[in-house]
Motif scaffolding. Structure first.
Motif, PDB file in Angstrom:
ATOM      1  N   HIS A  79      43.483  30.104  43.649  1.00 14.49           N
ATOM      2  CA  HIS A  79      44.753  30.554  44.206  1.00 14.49           C
ATOM      3  C   HIS A  79      45.026  32.002  43.798  1.00 14.49           C
ATOM      4  N   PRO A  80      45.445  32.851  44.751  1.00 13.74           N
ATOM      5  CA  PRO A  80      45.680  34.271  44.442  1.00 13.74           C
ATOM      6  C   PRO A  80      46.667  34.498  43.298  1.00 13.74           C
ATOM      7  N   SER A  81      47.581  33.571  43.082  1.00 12.88           N
ATOM      8  CA  SER A  81      48.562  33.751  42.001  1.00 12.88           C
ATOM      9  C   SER A  81      47.894  33.800  40.635  1.00 12.88           C
ATOM     10  N   LEU A  82      46.705  33.194  40.513  1.00 10.95           N
ATOM     11  CA  LEU A  82      46.001  33.220  39.235  1.00 10.95           C
ATOM     12  C   LEU A  82      45.428  34.602  38.946  1.00 10.95           C
ATOM     13  N   ARG A  83      45.235  35.414  39.974  1.00 13.91           N
ATOM     14  CA  ARG A  83      44.638  36.736  39.792  1.00 13.91           C
ATOM     15  C   ARG A  83      45.683  37.822  39.567  1.00 13.91           C
ATOM     16  N   ARG A  84      46.959  37.470  39.677  1.00 15.91           N
ATOM     17  CA  ARG A  84      47.980  38.516  39.702  1.00 15.91           C
ATOM     18  C   ARG A  84      48.083  39.302  38.390  1.00 15.91           C
ATOM     19  N   ASN A  85      47.741  38.684  37.276  1.00 16.78           N
ATOM     20  CA  ASN A  85      47.854  39.369  35.994  1.00 16.78           C
ATOM     21  C   ASN A  85      46.512  39.556  35.301  1.00 16.78           C
ATOM     22  N   ILE A  86      45.432  39.543  36.080  1.00 14.84           N
ATOM     23  CA  ILE A  86      44.095  39.792  35.530  1.00 14.84           C
ATOM     24  C   ILE A  86      43.561  41.110  36.075  1.00 14.84           C
ATOM     25  N   VAL A  87      43.082  41.970  35.180  1.00 14.29           N
ATOM     26  CA  VAL A  87      42.402  43.205  35.560  1.00 14.29           C
ATOM     27  C   VAL A  87      40.943  43.065  35.161  1.00 14.29           C
ATOM     28  N   PHE A  88      40.035  43.157  36.130  1.00 14.87           N
ATOM     29  CA  PHE A  88      38.607  43.120  35.851  1.00 14.87           C
ATOM     30  C   PHE A  88      38.090  44.553  35.774  1.00 14.87           C
ATOM     31  N   ALA A  89      37.384  44.887  34.691  1.00 13.20           N
ATOM     32  CA  ALA A  89      36.932  46.267  34.488  1.00 13.20           C
ATOM     33  C   ALA A  89      35.642  46.291  33.693  1.00 13.20           C
ATOM     34  N   GLN A  90      34.870  47.361  33.869  1.00 13.98           N
ATOM     35  CA  GLN A  90      33.637  47.512  33.120  1.00 13.98           C
ATOM     36  C   GLN A  90      33.913  47.943  31.690  1.00 13.98           C
ATOM     37  N   HIS A  91      33.226  47.322  30.751  1.00  9.97           N
ATOM     38  CA  HIS A  91      33.267  47.719  29.343  1.00  9.97           C
ATOM     39  C   HIS A  91      31.998  47.197  28.703  1.00  9.97           C
ATOM     40  N   ASN A  92      31.356  48.056  27.936  1.00 16.22           N
ATOM     41  CA  ASN A  92      30.098  47.697  27.276  1.00 16.22           C
ATOM     42  C   ASN A  92      30.369  47.525  25.787  1.00 16.22           C
ATOM     43  N   LEU A  93      30.219  46.311  25.288  1.00 10.11           N
ATOM     44  CA  LEU A  93      30.467  46.043  23.875  1.00 10.11           C
ATOM     45  C   LEU A  93      29.532  46.829  22.968  1.00 10.11           C
ATOM     46  N   VAL A  94      28.377  47.207  23.479  1.00 12.69           N
ATOM     47  CA  VAL A  94      27.380  47.895  22.669  1.00 12.69           C
ATOM     48  C   VAL A  94      27.734  49.354  22.468  1.00 12.69           C
TER      49      VAL A  94
END
Length: 281
Positions: A195-210
Motif C-alpha cells: 500500500h502506498p501509505s507504507l512508503r510515505r515516510n520512507i526515503v530510499f538512498a544510496q549509502h556505502n557502509l564501507v
C-alpha cells in the motif's frame, strides 16, 4: 620440558585468494566500490559464481572484463551485495520491537530511523507496518539505505513476489501482527504491491557502509544480517559508525548472528534481548 612444537603458521593464500584480492583492489581503484573488508570465504563463493555466469575460466579473466565493462561491474556488485531478505524476518525480533522499543519511542515527538543495508526493502516496510499498527508511523521517518542502486530501485517500487506472501503472512502473525496481512497490499498479477501509505515516510538512498560517513543522528539504527559478511576490521568500523549515528538512549538492532560483544563499544550498550541494544553511554 614441553616437547610441543611451535604453533602452526597460517597457511599462505591460495592463487584464487590472490586473484580475488587483485580483483577487489581493481574494482576499488577503478570504480570506488570497496569489498576488500568482506569475508574471504563469502567472497570466494560469490566471485566463483560470477566467473561461471560470465562464461570465464578464472578470476583474473573476470578482473579484466570488469575493468573494461561497467555492465559486468554492475553484475558483480549485485552478486557481492547481500540481497536475501523477507518481510518480518525473525518474527521474535519484531515482537521484541513492539514490546521493548516502541513504548519508549512513544515519548519522542519525532523519531528518525536508519535501516542500513536495506536490500530490496522488505524489512523496512515490515518496520513501517509495525509503526503503523502501533500508531507511531506519522511521527517517524525511515532512511533506508543500500550501496546497490538497482536494488534500491526495486525497494522503492514497493513490490514483493506474490508467491512470498504466504511466508510473509506467517511471519507477520508470529511477530504479533493484529490485522489481516492482506490489507497491506494488493495482488497485481504475480506481484504483491504494498500500500502506498507504507512508503510515505520512507526515503530510499544510496549509502556505502564501507566508505561513507554518518549523515544524521538517529533514534533507531537497524542493520540486520550484513555484518556477518564483513571481516573483523570492517565490523569494527561499522560499529563505530553506528555508535556515532545514534543519539543517547537510541536503539541498535542487529541480525540473529550478530552482536556488539567484543566490539570497542560493547560497554556503551544495554542488551534488551533479540539482538536489540540501547545506547546508554
Amino acid at each position: 620440558m614441553n616437547d610441543a612444537g611451535p604453533s602452526a603458521a597460517p597457511l599462505p593464500p591460495t592463487v584464487e585468494d590472490i586473484e580475488v584480492g587483485l580483483l577487489l583492489e581493481g574494482v576499488y581503484r577503478q570504480y570506488g566500490y570497496d569489498f576488500r573488508g568482506y569475508s574471504m570465504s563469502s567472497l570466494r563463493r560469490r566471485v566463483g559464481h560470477v566467473v561461471h555466469e560470465e562464461g570465464l575460466a578464472t578470476v583474473s579473466g573476470l578482473q579484466e572484463k570488469v575493468l573494461h565493462d561497467p555492465r559486468c561491474l554492475q553484475r558483480l556488485v549485485l552478486a557481492l551485495s547481500v540481497n536475501v531478505t523477507t518481510m518480518f524476518r525473525d518474527p521474535a525480533f519484531y515482537k521484541a520491537l513492539r514490546e521493548r522499543v516502541l513504548p519508549l519511542l512513544r515519548t519522542y515527538p519525532k523519531v528518525r530511523i536508519w535501516h542500513a543495508g536495506c536490500s530490496t526493502g522488505e524489512e523496512a516496510y515490515s518496520f513501517a507496518i509495525v509503526l503503523e499498527e502501533e500508531g507511531l508511523y506519522d511521527r517517524c521517518h525511515i532512511y533506508a539505505t543500500d550501496m546497490n542502486e538497482p536494488v534500491l530501485k526495486r525497494a522503492a517500487a514497493g513490490e514483493v513476489p506474490l508467491r512470498a506472501m504466504r511466508e510473509n503472512t506467517a511471519n507477520y502473525i508470529r511477530s504479533g501482527g493484529r490485522r489481516a496481512f492482506a490489507s497491506f497490499y494488493a495482488a497485481v498479477g504475480d506481484r504483491a504491491v504494498l500500500h502506498p501509505s507504507l512508503r510515505r515516510n520512507i526515503v530510499f538512498a544510496q549509502h556505502n557502509l564501507v566508505t561513507d560517513r554518518s549523515f544524521n543522528e538517529f533514534n533507531v539504527v537497524l542493520c540486520r544480517n550484513v555484518l556477518i559478511y564483513f571481516n573483523r576490521d570492517l565490523q569494527d568500523r561499522v560499529h563505530r559508525l553506528f555508535y556515532q549515528s545514534l543519539v543517547r538512549f537510541g536503539f541498535l538492532a542487529l541480525g540473529s548472528k550478530e552482536t556488539v560483544r567484543f566490539s570497542a563499544h560493547e560497554g556503551a550498550y544495554e542488551d534488551l534481548g533479540e539482538r536489540i541494544y540501547r545506547k546508554v553511554a
